[in-house]
Design an enzyme around this catalytic site. Structure first.
Site, PDB file in Angstrom:
ATOM      1  N   GLY A 178       0.815  -1.201   0.000  1.00 55.24           N
ATOM      2  CA  GLY A 178       0.000   0.000   0.000  1.00 55.24           C
ATOM      3  C   GLY A 178       0.851   1.255   0.000  1.00 55.24           C
ATOM      4  O   GLY A 178       2.019   1.232   0.400  1.00 55.24           O
ATOM      5  N   GLY A 219       1.583   5.220   1.365  1.00 55.45           N
ATOM      6  CA  GLY A 219       1.601   5.788   2.703  1.00 55.45           C
ATOM      7  C   GLY A 219       2.878   5.479   3.462  1.00 55.45           C
ATOM      8  O   GLY A 219       3.073   5.968   4.566  1.00 55.45           O
ATOM      9  N   HIS A 220       3.740   4.641   2.846  1.00 55.51           N
ATOM     10  CA  HIS A 220       5.004   4.266   3.480  1.00 55.51           C
ATOM     11  C   HIS A 220       6.211   4.893   2.786  1.00 55.51           C
ATOM     12  O   HIS A 220       7.338   4.449   2.985  1.00 55.51           O
ATOM     13  CB  HIS A 220       5.173   2.748   3.454  1.00 55.51           C
ATOM     14  CG  HIS A 220       4.020   2.009   4.030  1.00 55.51           C
ATOM     15  ND1 HIS A 220       3.550   2.254   5.301  1.00 55.51           N
ATOM     16  CD2 HIS A 220       3.213   1.046   3.511  1.00 55.51           C
ATOM     17  CE1 HIS A 220       2.509   1.461   5.538  1.00 55.51           C
ATOM     18  NE2 HIS A 220       2.283   0.727   4.470  1.00 55.51           N
ATOM     19  N   LYS A 275       5.860  -8.194   2.436  1.00 50.93           N
ATOM     20  CA  LYS A 275       5.712  -7.965   3.880  1.00 50.93           C
ATOM     21  C   LYS A 275       4.611  -8.872   4.419  1.00 50.93           C
ATOM     22  O   LYS A 275       3.578  -9.070   3.780  1.00 50.93           O
ATOM     23  CB  LYS A 275       5.342  -6.504   4.155  1.00 50.93           C
ATOM     24  CG  LYS A 275       6.372  -5.501   3.681  1.00 50.93           C
ATOM     25  CD  LYS A 275       6.087  -4.098   4.181  1.00 50.93           C
ATOM     26  CE  LYS A 275       4.735  -3.549   3.778  1.00 50.93           C
ATOM     27  NZ  LYS A 275       4.495  -3.503   2.318  1.00 50.93           N
ATOM     28  N   ASP A 315      -1.152  -8.094   1.628  1.00 52.77           N
ATOM     29  CA  ASP A 315       0.002  -8.283   0.744  1.00 52.77           C
ATOM     30  C   ASP A 315       0.215  -9.763   0.444  1.00 52.77           C
ATOM     31  O   ASP A 315       0.468 -10.145  -0.706  1.00 52.77           O
ATOM     32  CB  ASP A 315       1.267  -7.692   1.380  1.00 52.77           C
ATOM     33  CG  ASP A 315       1.280  -6.164   1.348  1.00 52.77           C
ATOM     34  OD1 ASP A 315       0.431  -5.574   0.661  1.00 52.77           O
ATOM     35  OD2 ASP A 315       2.142  -5.556   2.019  1.00 52.77           O
ATOM     36  N   HIS A 323       0.628   1.036   9.858  1.00 55.11           N
ATOM     37  CA  HIS A 323      -0.648   1.457   9.285  1.00 55.11           C
ATOM     38  C   HIS A 323      -1.498   2.218  10.293  1.00 55.11           C
ATOM     39  O   HIS A 323      -2.711   2.286  10.161  1.00 55.11           O
ATOM     40  CB  HIS A 323      -1.431   0.248   8.788  1.00 55.11           C
ATOM     41  CG  HIS A 323      -0.713  -0.543   7.745  1.00 55.11           C
ATOM     42  ND1 HIS A 323       0.070  -1.627   8.039  1.00 55.11           N
ATOM     43  CD2 HIS A 323      -0.628  -0.372   6.404  1.00 55.11           C
ATOM     44  CE1 HIS A 323       0.591  -2.119   6.913  1.00 55.11           C
ATOM     45  NE2 HIS A 323       0.190  -1.372   5.911  1.00 55.11           N
TER      46      HIS A 323
END
Lengths: 331, 331
Positions: free
Chosen positions: B53, B55-56, B104, B109, B213
């Site tokens: 995703g 945002g990282h 991960k 995922d 998250h």
């Protein structure tokens, strides 16, 4: 403003000690614990010395290393180091070739580095010159003599380019001249979202033209569509820089510490697009680009855009190898 | 959570496009705009493919480049990419030598990369293997079969080391074996300060053992003296890692996006000191250390500590040249 430590006074020194521990491979903490020097000095070169208040990490101490600064000293958070501290840092690295002090245009830094430069004769083994960085794009002096443009994230561009020339053996006069040229070709503007006070809702305004000490911006604007903010930043920097039609630019999009990386990346692309659109008949090229947290303001939510007008020589010096904590390539 | 853009859905894709524009020197946006590949592929090597995703940032796409990943795909914020997107990324870079998916350990995922791996035969020119990263130090499964350790910032360590081996021409089976070994020798723990809701005062508690998250930690602790938090982080990681008495460690102190750099630097030094004190009769060495925002959680206020147990081979692979957007040395 800080998370883990409740004492900003202790934090500044502990952070510096932390950096020295972390990067013992290239850095050494100076006596007294207020400055950082290269672990392995490059002999026979002009010493580049910079510094300022803490709270802007990784600037300045994170830029000490091969191809950049020789020493950096640090005051308390947002407070200039005192002249004796500047002098201690300079004394550790200055040889007969002399030292160049790279100073951000803020009253405190100007005053303290000035005094250190005056005290230098007799204390240092070589001459001292100062280079004042005043890269802020918005100049409220409107032509008056007073310098009203502050030293912002463009400082790291100056340090990198002048640092490369010093590493190659340029003499003090050449570095002063080169540095002045880079300062004249570098402009920065910053924006930030005001931090809500405890219990307050987030503001719907942005501060436009902020410094790096949490002070208010030059203007406050209603929050508007994101791409309009970016377009405005680009316009202000380009108006001040006045690049020729076929200019090659270095772009540094600098996070202030609390800006999400996902947005920095987005904005970097937006700046490139805005540069193309802003050009009219010009064909501006972003020849080099750098994005990250380099000149922070603790955890301020915002960022600054710096553009430097490159030429072959400046591009070559920007690309030259550097190995500091916060900037590394080519080695 | 985001500053400038109100639509997180659009932000993820726009941020990816921004990265591709910013780093057009080394990266290219894949068709469909959801994955990033190297601009100049290294022919004849196993392809390393990762993703997750958004945002990282800068993970994962910021780790695409020479000596690290060949392609990375990205889903919406905190949402795994779909199998067709994983496959599209893999198809762009996979040759007869095959592909290694670095995944991960999160349900989303795992599921989506699994399905992509199943769909791969017939779509890709070579075989596919998966490497699951589960570096979380706190394992709540207490010996049960279920994998309960999440993939955290140790993922970048795995990507760097396996990436170096792939660049040197190691085959798929060797990379799987090497990767498993690095995962087994890497442990991470994260802490964060809960974000106060609108109108709330900052909490006096910290979340200990957070993921990436924004989910709650494994435990919630009363805020205590900063060095005690650090000591606890070090203890938890060392207990899980169980290093031999003379171990050499790689340390990554990773900011989650909202942690001031001044505190990251301080904590880096504190970790080194705590490692020395925690050792008893051991003589642990921090052989390599890295600090910065590498695996973020938007602007979460906190950080994670990753330790990897090095040996000569892993140290050599860590030191090998890398040129990605977010990690660069030796070239």
């Amino acid at each position: 403003m800080t998370l883990f430590l409740n004492s900003p006074a202790a934090l500044a020194e502990q952070s510096l000690a932390g950096l020295a521990t972390l990067r013992a491979d290239i850095l050494r903490l100076g006596e007294g614990g207020r400055h950082i020097v290269r672990r392995t000095p490059s002999p026979g070169k002009v010493a580049l010395v910079s510094g300022g208040g803490a709270g802007h990490e990784p600037m300045h101490c994170g830029f000490v290393g091969h191809g950049m600064l020789d020493a950096a000293c640090q005051g308390p958070v947002f407070t200039s180091p005192t002249p004796d501290r500047v002098l201690a840092a300079a004394a550790d690295v200055t040889g007969p070739q002399g030292a160049l002090f790279i100073v951000k245009n803020y009253d405190g830094d100007r005053l303290n580095f000035d005094m250190a430069a005056e005290m230098a004769s007799g204390h240092l083994r070589g001459p001292v010159r100062q280079l004042i960085v005043e890269d802020e794009a918005i100049d409220l002096s409107r032509g008056e003599a007073a310098l009203n443009r502050r030293g912002l994230a463009g400082t790291m561009v100056v340090q990198k380019i002048v640092g490369a020339a010093a590493e190659r053996g340029a003499d003090l006069e050449h570095l002063v001249s080169l540095g002045s040229r880079v300062v004249g070709r570098t402009r920065t503007v910053g924006v930030a979202f005001p931090a809500p006070g405890a219990g307050e809702a987030p503001s719907d305004e942005i501060e436009f033209g902020v410094g790096i000490h949490g002070e208010p911006g030059r203007f406050r604007l209603k929050r508007e569509a994101a791409h309009l903010i970016v377009a405005r930043m680009v316009t202000v920097v380009l108006e001040s820089l006045a690049p020729p039609p076929d200019a090659r630019l270095l772009m540094v999009l600098n996070g202030f510490g609390g800006m999400p990386m996902i947005e920095l990346q987005w904005m970097a692309g937006e700046v490139c697009q805005a540069l193309r659109q802003a050009t009219g008949r010009r064909t501006l090229t972003v020849a080099r680009a750098l994005t990250g947290n380099y000149v922070t303001c603790l955890d301020m939510a915002g960022c600054s855009l710096t553009l430097t007008l490159l030429d072959d020589m400046l591009l070559d010096l920007w690309d030259a190898p550097v190995h500091a904590h916060a900037l590394r390539w080519g080695m």
